[in-house]
Design an enzyme around this catalytic site. Structure first.
Site, short mmCIF file in Angstrom:
data_model
loop_
_atom_site.label_atom_id
_atom_site.label_comp_id
_atom_site.label_asym_id
_atom_site.label_seq_id
_atom_site.Cartn_x
_atom_site.Cartn_y
_atom_site.Cartn_z
N SER A 181 0.80 -1.22 0.00
CA SER A 181 0.00 0.00 0.00
C SER A 181 0.84 1.27 0.00
CB SER A 181 -0.93 0.00 1.19
OG SER A 181 -0.18 0.08 2.37
N HIS A 209 -5.69 -4.03 1.27
CA HIS A 209 -6.02 -2.89 0.42
C HIS A 209 -6.65 -3.30 -0.91
CE1 HIS A 209 -4.28 0.43 2.75
NE2 HIS A 209 -3.43 -0.48 3.18
N LYS A 240 -11.07 -1.28 5.64
CA LYS A 240 -10.70 -0.41 4.53
C LYS A 240 -11.88 -0.28 3.56
CE LYS A 240 -6.00 -0.69 5.80
NZ LYS A 240 -4.86 -1.56 5.99
C1 LIG Z 1 -4.18 -1.90 7.19
C2 LIG Z 1 -3.51 -3.21 7.06
C3 LIG Z 1 -3.62 -4.17 8.05
C4 LIG Z 1 -4.29 -3.88 9.36
O1 LIG Z 1 -5.68 -3.91 9.25
P1 LIG Z 1 -6.55 -3.31 10.45
O2 LIG Z 1 -7.85 -3.97 10.28
O3 LIG Z 1 -6.58 -1.85 10.23
O4 LIG Z 1 -5.85 -3.70 11.71
C5 LIG Z 1 -3.05 -5.41 7.84
N1 LIG Z 1 -2.38 -5.67 6.70
C6 LIG Z 1 -2.23 -4.76 5.74
C7 LIG Z 1 -1.48 -5.13 4.50
C8 LIG Z 1 -2.78 -3.50 5.88
O5 LIG Z 1 -2.62 -2.59 4.94
#
Ligand SMILES: *Cc1c(COP(=O)(O)O)cnc(C)c1O
Length: 395
Positions: A181, A209, A240
């Site tokens: 990301s 993402h 997300k």
């Molecule tokens: C944002 C993200 C997470 C964490 O997810 P949350 O639900 O916000 O804890 C895990 N892995 C990746 C690749 C992320 O971008």
């Protein structure tokens, strides 16, 4: 009185001097892609709510009515008494959505990675981790106690050598983001699947993402790259594109049964609030029924990216999806550029080490369905006007 935390003040000092100290800001969320900070209304180009579902009235109403019945908190871990109909329905929907046998929920995507990796490998095993993987994957690898082999970003030859070298131990697990990301770059999933197959390793991909954004049905990059049946473990987040909160894993019935019994981050944490599950369920339904959301978003992001590249901004050439980074190198430049954009009415994230490697601080612009073409156009115009000035001011 001697204070054993004296060292903190000393440790914070260099962070301040190097422009790496984190600001805590208070954001007032507004609908339609806006937010308010310090009294100023800003276009939010710094949120992960790609499909604008966090503010969808249908999703809000679903959450509201669940909260009215179930209350606010789940009150216990899922295995004790925290798992309600809303949790079970969401697990079912996630499994159906991803075309897998089953799914299990976690308090967050972060917790999903910690719990899953450490349930699948341990001492005597080896885990292979891309150098740019998300912190939660790296922490999961460390927590597991398995031997950790980090390979250079997307360098499959390096990974192959490592797999060759570590053919002996009991189990091998490869873990990777599907969409990195910070650079908006995809992992080479078909090649990773082939390596996993050839060297008898399990492949875990984190679609945080990518869920809701890529593929014909919005299932992520595994769908887009047609490797869904070759990936054994799929991690995702509800926080997300789904616009809610929580993490999840989908896969075979046995995998999910194992995680119910061994993934400590879900066993020893309180279940997600039922209203949050209800909201996520509704969002997934909308993602399934309204493919035009992701299609519009992706085509808008593509034009934006092309425009920035035409202006010779430093943005990764193979970038895909709604995240568009502009590399500005020094942390100070990234912060100044973000401040300047804020003056112009746009909230954009500045990303600095340790989140990204030294010398690669950047602006990270995130498009969402809430924006209109004109707004994105205006942001591009302002970037063209503002960026050279802010960067040259520093050098
Ligand atoms: C944002 C993200 C997470 C964490 O997810 P949350 O639900 O916000 O804890 C895990 N892995 C990746 C690749 C992320 O971008």
């Amino acid at each position: 009185m001697s204070d054993r935390l004296d060292w903190l003040a000393e440790a914070l000092d260099p962070l301040r001097r190097q422009g790496l100290i984190r600001r805590r800001r208070r954001v007032k969320p507004l609908t339609d892609g806006y937010c308010k900070i310090d009294g100023r209304r800003l276009w939010n180009f710094a949120s992960n709510d790609y499909l604008n579902l966090a503010h969808d009235p249908r999703v809000i109403e679903t959450a509201r009515s669940a909260a009215q019945i179930a209350g606010v908190g789940a009150t216990a871990s899922p295995l004790v008494s925290g798992r309600t109909d809303w949790h079970a329905r969401l697990e079912q929907r996630l499994a159906e959505f991803e075309g897998q046998e089953a799914a299990v929920l976690f308090p967050s995507g972060y917790a999903a990675n910690l719990g899953t990796i450490s349930a699948l490998v341990g001492r005597g095993d080896v885990v292979f981790c891309d150098r740019l993987n998300h912190a939660s994957l790296v922490d999961g690898c460390r927590l597991s106690g398995a031997k950790l082999r980090v390979y250079r970003h997307n360098r499959l030859e390096k990974l192959r050598c490592e797999l060759e070298k570590w053919a002996g131990p009991r189990r091998r697990l490869i873990v990777t983001d599907s969409l990195f990301s910070m650079d908006a770059l995809a992992a080479p999933l078909p090649q990773l699947c082939r390596l996993a197959e050839r060297y008898d390793a399990v492949l875990l991909i984190d679609e945080a993402h990518a869920t809701g954004i890529f593929g014909n049905h919005g299932r992520g990059l595994a769908e887009l790259m047609a490797v869904e049946d070759q990936v054994s473990v799929r991690v995702g987040t509800l926080s997300k594109a789904i616009g809610s909160m929580g993490g999840f894993v989908t896969g075979s019935r046995d995998l999910i049964d194992w995680l119910w019994n061994r993934a400590q981050t879900q066993m020893f944490s309180t279940a997600l609030p039922p209203a949050v599950c209800a909201a996520a369920c509704k969002s997934i339904e909308i993602i399934m029924q309204e493919p035009d959301r992701r299609e519009r978003l992706l085509s808008r992001a593509e034009s934006f990216r092309l425009r920035l590249r035409d202006c010779e901004f430093s943005t990764p050439a193979d970038g895909i999806g709604p995240i568009v980074p502009i590399i500005l190198n020094e942390p100070g430049s990234a912060v100044m550029a973000a401040d300047e954009l804020e003056q112009q009415g746009f909230l954009v994230a500045s990303i600095r080490p340790p989140t990204v490697p030294r010398g690669t601080s950047r602006l990270r612009i995130t498009l969402s369905c809430a924006h209109h073409d004109e707004d994105v156009q205006r942001l591009a115009d302002i970037l063209v006007r503002v960026l050279p000035r802010t960067t040259t001011a520093l050098t």
